[in-house]
Design a protein around this motif. Structure first.
Motif, short mmCIF file in Angstrom:
data_model
loop_
_atom_site.label_atom_id
_atom_site.label_comp_id
_atom_site.label_asym_id
_atom_site.label_seq_id
_atom_site.Cartn_x
_atom_site.Cartn_y
_atom_site.Cartn_z
N CYS A 1 0.30 -0.11 -3.32
CA CYS A 1 -0.43 -1.26 -3.55
C CYS A 1 -1.99 -1.52 -3.84
O CYS A 1 -3.12 -1.30 -3.83
CB CYS A 1 0.50 -2.78 -3.79
N LYS A 2 -1.97 -1.42 -1.87
CA LYS A 2 -3.78 -1.17 -1.21
C LYS A 2 -3.97 0.40 -1.61
O LYS A 2 -5.14 0.05 -1.54
CB LYS A 2 -3.04 -1.29 0.39
N MET A 3 -3.70 0.94 -1.91
CA MET A 3 -4.49 2.48 -2.07
C MET A 3 -4.67 2.05 -3.55
O MET A 3 -5.70 2.62 -3.61
CB MET A 3 -2.95 3.46 -1.65
N LEU A 4 -3.95 2.18 -3.95
CA LEU A 4 -4.08 1.69 -6.33
C LEU A 4 -5.69 0.88 -5.67
O LEU A 4 -6.41 1.16 -6.34
CB LEU A 4 -2.97 1.00 -7.03
N ASP A 5 -5.50 -0.43 -5.46
CA ASP A 5 -6.59 -1.16 -5.51
C ASP A 5 -7.95 -0.67 -4.38
O ASP A 5 -8.75 -0.04 -5.10
CB ASP A 5 -6.14 -2.00 -4.38
N LYS B 1 11.40 -0.48 -10.82
CA LYS B 1 11.74 1.23 -9.53
C LYS B 1 10.15 1.11 -8.88
O LYS B 1 9.94 1.74 -8.66
CB LYS B 1 12.00 2.16 -10.73
N GLY B 2 10.02 -0.49 -8.65
CA GLY B 2 8.35 -0.07 -6.84
C GLY B 2 7.42 -0.64 -7.21
O GLY B 2 6.95 -0.69 -8.70
N ILE B 3 6.73 -0.54 -6.09
CA ILE B 3 5.77 -1.60 -7.15
C ILE B 3 5.15 -0.62 -6.22
O ILE B 3 5.11 0.14 -5.25
CB ILE B 3 5.16 -2.98 -6.95
N PRO B 4 3.26 -0.71 -6.63
CA PRO B 4 2.14 -1.02 -8.07
C PRO B 4 2.89 -0.84 -9.41
O PRO B 4 3.27 0.38 -9.41
CB PRO B 4 0.96 -0.85 -7.30
N GLY C 1 9.15 3.61 -15.39
CA GLY C 1 10.20 4.30 -14.99
C GLY C 1 9.05 4.06 -12.98
O GLY C 1 9.16 5.69 -12.49
N GLY C 2 8.27 3.43 -12.06
CA GLY C 2 8.47 3.56 -11.08
C GLY C 2 7.13 4.59 -11.02
O GLY C 2 6.71 5.09 -10.16
N GLU C 3 6.08 4.48 -11.85
CA GLU C 3 5.08 5.80 -12.31
C GLU C 3 4.03 5.83 -10.84
O GLU C 3 3.79 6.49 -10.65
CB GLU C 3 5.12 6.15 -13.50
N LEU C 4 3.84 4.78 -10.84
CA LEU C 4 2.58 4.71 -9.40
C LEU C 4 3.58 3.86 -8.43
O LEU C 4 2.25 3.67 -7.27
CB LEU C 4 1.76 2.98 -10.45
N GLU D 1 -5.97 10.69 -4.57
CA GLU D 1 -7.22 10.08 -5.21
C GLU D 1 -6.94 10.63 -7.44
O GLU D 1 -7.32 10.16 -8.42
CB GLU D 1 -8.41 10.48 -5.31
N SER D 2 -6.81 11.98 -7.35
CA SER D 2 -7.12 13.03 -8.64
C SER D 2 -5.08 12.62 -9.60
O SER D 2 -5.96 12.32 -10.30
CB SER D 2 -7.23 14.35 -8.16
N GLY D 3 -4.20 12.39 -8.99
CA GLY D 3 -2.86 11.49 -9.20
C GLY D 3 -3.83 10.98 -9.73
O GLY D 3 -3.28 10.27 -11.24
N VAL D 4 -3.85 9.66 -9.74
CA VAL D 4 -4.09 8.48 -9.71
C VAL D 4 -5.22 7.81 -11.10
O VAL D 4 -4.73 7.57 -11.79
CB VAL D 4 -4.31 7.67 -9.01
N LEU D 5 -6.23 8.93 -10.71
CA LEU D 5 -6.97 9.25 -11.89
C LEU D 5 -6.61 9.61 -13.17
O LEU D 5 -7.04 9.25 -14.04
CB LEU D 5 -7.65 9.86 -11.11
N ALA D 6 -5.86 10.69 -12.95
CA ALA D 6 -5.17 11.52 -13.96
C ALA D 6 -4.27 10.52 -14.87
O ALA D 6 -4.48 10.88 -16.17
CB ALA D 6 -4.81 12.74 -13.40
#
Length: 156
Positions: free
Chosen positions: A61-65, A107-110, A127-130, A138-143
């Motif tokens: 969650c912190k990473m995504l933020d 299936k999880g957070i975030p 499906g817990g994608e994140l 970084e590149s996977g989250v951006l994609a």
């Protein structure tokens, strides 16, 4: 010995910097009111609302933020979404806010939900994608978020 002292100093500074970062999720917020405000703003700005469910103890969650604040992803998100972050604690808080959107945190957070300004569900990460955002990098989250408009009916 000098290397050890340098390492300890750098480590301590890193910990201090991490500890001074504000928590991404307001644990005392009125989540229902926050979502309502985000939906109103989404309507006014002709956007969709993105509700991010997470918690301050959650490394992903912190990473995504942190990724949300980087210019490349921020511009993608700001163009189409009004974002609100909702603290779910240890899967025991604000469940009344989660419930209308289904099993989105099972299936999880975030986890995210995209809703119309009228609060109609458009997309959810059921499906817990994140949930493994740190492994995505970084590149996977951006994609993931660059592909999101196609899933939500928004133009990118």
């Amino acid at each position: 010995m000098k290397q050890l002292i340098s390492f300890i100093a750098a480590f301590t500074l890193g910990i201090a910097a991490f500890a001074s970062d504000p928590a991404p999720y307001d644990e005392s917020a009125d989540a229902q009111a926050q979502v309502k405000q985000a939906l109103a703003r989404a309507k006014a700005e002709n956007k969709q609302a993105m509700i991010v469910f997470g918690a301050n103890w959650c490394g992903d969650c912190k990473m995504l933020d942190g990724e949300f604040k980087k210019p490349a992803l921020k511009s993608v998100l700001d163009a189409s979404y009004v974002i609100v972050k909702v603290d779910v604690g240890r899967f025991n808080k604000n469940l009344d806010v989660v419930k209308p959107y289904g099993e989105v945190i099972k299936k999880g957070i975030p986890s995210i939900v995209v809703a119309t300004a009228d609060n109609q569900l458009v997309y959810a990460t059921n499906g817990g994608e994140l949930a493994d955002a740190r492994k995505m990098g970084e590149s996977g989250v951006l994609a993931f978020f660059q592909q999101l408009p196609a899933k939500t009916g928004r133009k990118s």
